[in-house]
Design a protein around this motif. Sequence first.
Motif, short mmCIF file in Angstrom:
data_model
loop_
_atom_site.label_atom_id
_atom_site.label_comp_id
_atom_site.label_asym_id
_atom_site.label_seq_id
_atom_site.Cartn_x
_atom_site.Cartn_y
_atom_site.Cartn_z
N LYS A 187 -11.02 -0.77 0.82
CA LYS A 187 -9.55 -0.50 1.64
C LYS A 187 -9.67 -1.30 2.95
N VAL A 188 -11.05 -1.45 3.46
CA VAL A 188 -11.05 -2.29 4.71
C VAL A 188 -10.63 -3.73 4.63
N LEU A 189 -11.37 -4.28 3.51
CA LEU A 189 -11.00 -5.67 3.10
C LEU A 189 -9.38 -5.81 2.76
N ILE A 190 -8.76 -5.04 2.11
CA ILE A 190 -7.48 -4.99 1.45
C ILE A 190 -6.54 -4.97 2.70
N ASN A 191 -6.93 -4.27 3.75
CA ASN A 191 -6.10 -4.20 4.99
C ASN A 191 -6.17 -5.39 5.55
N GLN A 192 -7.23 -6.22 5.36
CA GLN A 192 -7.30 -7.40 6.22
C GLN A 192 -6.74 -8.61 5.53
N GLY A 193 -6.30 -8.29 4.28
CA GLY A 193 -5.71 -9.36 3.41
C GLY A 193 -6.79 -10.16 2.57
N ARG A 194 -8.15 -9.73 2.55
CA ARG A 194 -9.20 -10.32 2.02
C ARG A 194 -9.59 -9.32 0.63
N ILE A 195 -10.29 -10.21 -0.35
CA ILE A 195 -10.59 -9.87 -1.48
C ILE A 195 -12.23 -10.12 -1.63
N ARG A 196 -12.80 -9.75 -2.87
CA ARG A 196 -14.21 -9.97 -3.09
C ARG A 196 -14.65 -10.34 -4.54
N SER A 234 -12.51 2.14 -3.11
CA SER A 234 -13.69 2.36 -2.02
C SER A 234 -13.27 2.25 -0.40
N ASP A 235 -14.10 2.84 0.11
CA ASP A 235 -13.56 2.88 1.53
C ASP A 235 -13.91 1.24 2.00
N ILE A 276 0.68 -1.23 0.02
CA ILE A 276 -0.04 0.11 -0.01
C ILE A 276 0.57 1.39 -0.06
N SER A 277 1.91 1.31 0.97
CA SER A 277 2.69 2.57 1.10
C SER A 277 3.48 2.64 -0.20
N SER A 278 3.83 1.51 -1.11
CA SER A 278 4.74 1.76 -2.29
C SER A 278 3.48 2.03 -3.65
N ASN A 279 2.33 1.85 -3.43
CA ASN A 279 1.43 2.02 -4.43
C ASN A 279 0.16 3.00 -4.09
N PRO A 280 0.60 4.43 -3.31
CA PRO A 280 -0.64 5.09 -2.71
C PRO A 280 -1.55 5.39 -3.99
N GLU A 281 -1.34 5.44 -5.35
CA GLU A 281 -2.10 5.88 -6.16
C GLU A 281 -3.28 5.08 -6.49
N ILE A 282 -2.73 3.57 -6.39
CA ILE A 282 -3.66 2.51 -6.50
C ILE A 282 -4.79 2.60 -5.32
N TYR A 283 -4.09 2.38 -4.20
CA TYR A 283 -4.87 2.39 -2.91
C TYR A 283 -6.07 3.68 -2.56
N SER A 284 -5.59 5.03 -3.16
CA SER A 284 -6.50 6.22 -3.00
C SER A 284 -7.75 5.73 -3.98
N GLY A 301 -15.67 -8.69 -8.02
CA GLY A 301 -15.76 -7.48 -8.67
C GLY A 301 -14.59 -6.50 -8.33
N LEU A 302 -13.62 -6.97 -7.39
CA LEU A 302 -12.54 -6.10 -6.99
C LEU A 302 -11.67 -6.13 -8.21
N SER A 303 -10.98 -5.03 -8.48
CA SER A 303 -9.84 -4.85 -9.45
C SER A 303 -8.75 -5.65 -9.33
N LYS A 304 -7.94 -5.95 -10.65
CA LYS A 304 -6.54 -6.89 -10.28
C LYS A 304 -5.62 -5.68 -9.45
N GLU A 305 -5.79 -4.54 -9.32
CA GLU A 305 -4.84 -3.73 -8.64
C GLU A 305 -5.36 -3.78 -6.99
#
Length: 159
Positions: free
Chosen positions: A48-57, A44-45, A33-41, A59-63
């Motif tokens: 971001k919560v899912l990704i911080n937990q190492g989870r996906i869903r 959606s909120d 995340i810190s190396s790719n802030p433009e992707i993270y920004s 419909g989520l993008s490749k990034e």
Amino acid sequence: MNTKTLFNLGRALLALVGAVGLMSCASPIERRISSNPEIYSKLSDSDKVLINQGRIREGLSKEGVFLAWGRPDNVAAGSQKGVKTEKWTYLGSQPVYTDNWGWGGGWGGYGRYGRGFGYYGAWDPYWGGYGTSVTYIPYKAASVTFRNNRVTEYLRGPQ
């Protein structure tokens, strides 16, 4: 160099060492995340919560998957009903422990067939010895399928 310059250089070096030390404590997700802030920004909120937990869903993008799970070990591209698909595979490794009881053979010992081939036992680390050895066996830990650069299916766990 005067004392003040040396003091300032020392402080700068200490700050740099501290920053590197803190980065090494960050999780792999936090580093991506810190190396790719433009992707993270752009996420959606809730993503971001899912990704911080190492989870996906679905419909989520490749990034987003990259931020959550990292680079895949294998990528396969294809087509399904005229739509480009891509499948990312993540590998894990599982340790397999083997007890060594000292049976081994190799050149230089005395054995059943005379000098040259025989039992080595504990003193030969390549052909035998006592103790436990560990081998890591790869397995498919997760896979993600994308259509139009969005997750359509994912599986996590030994497959």
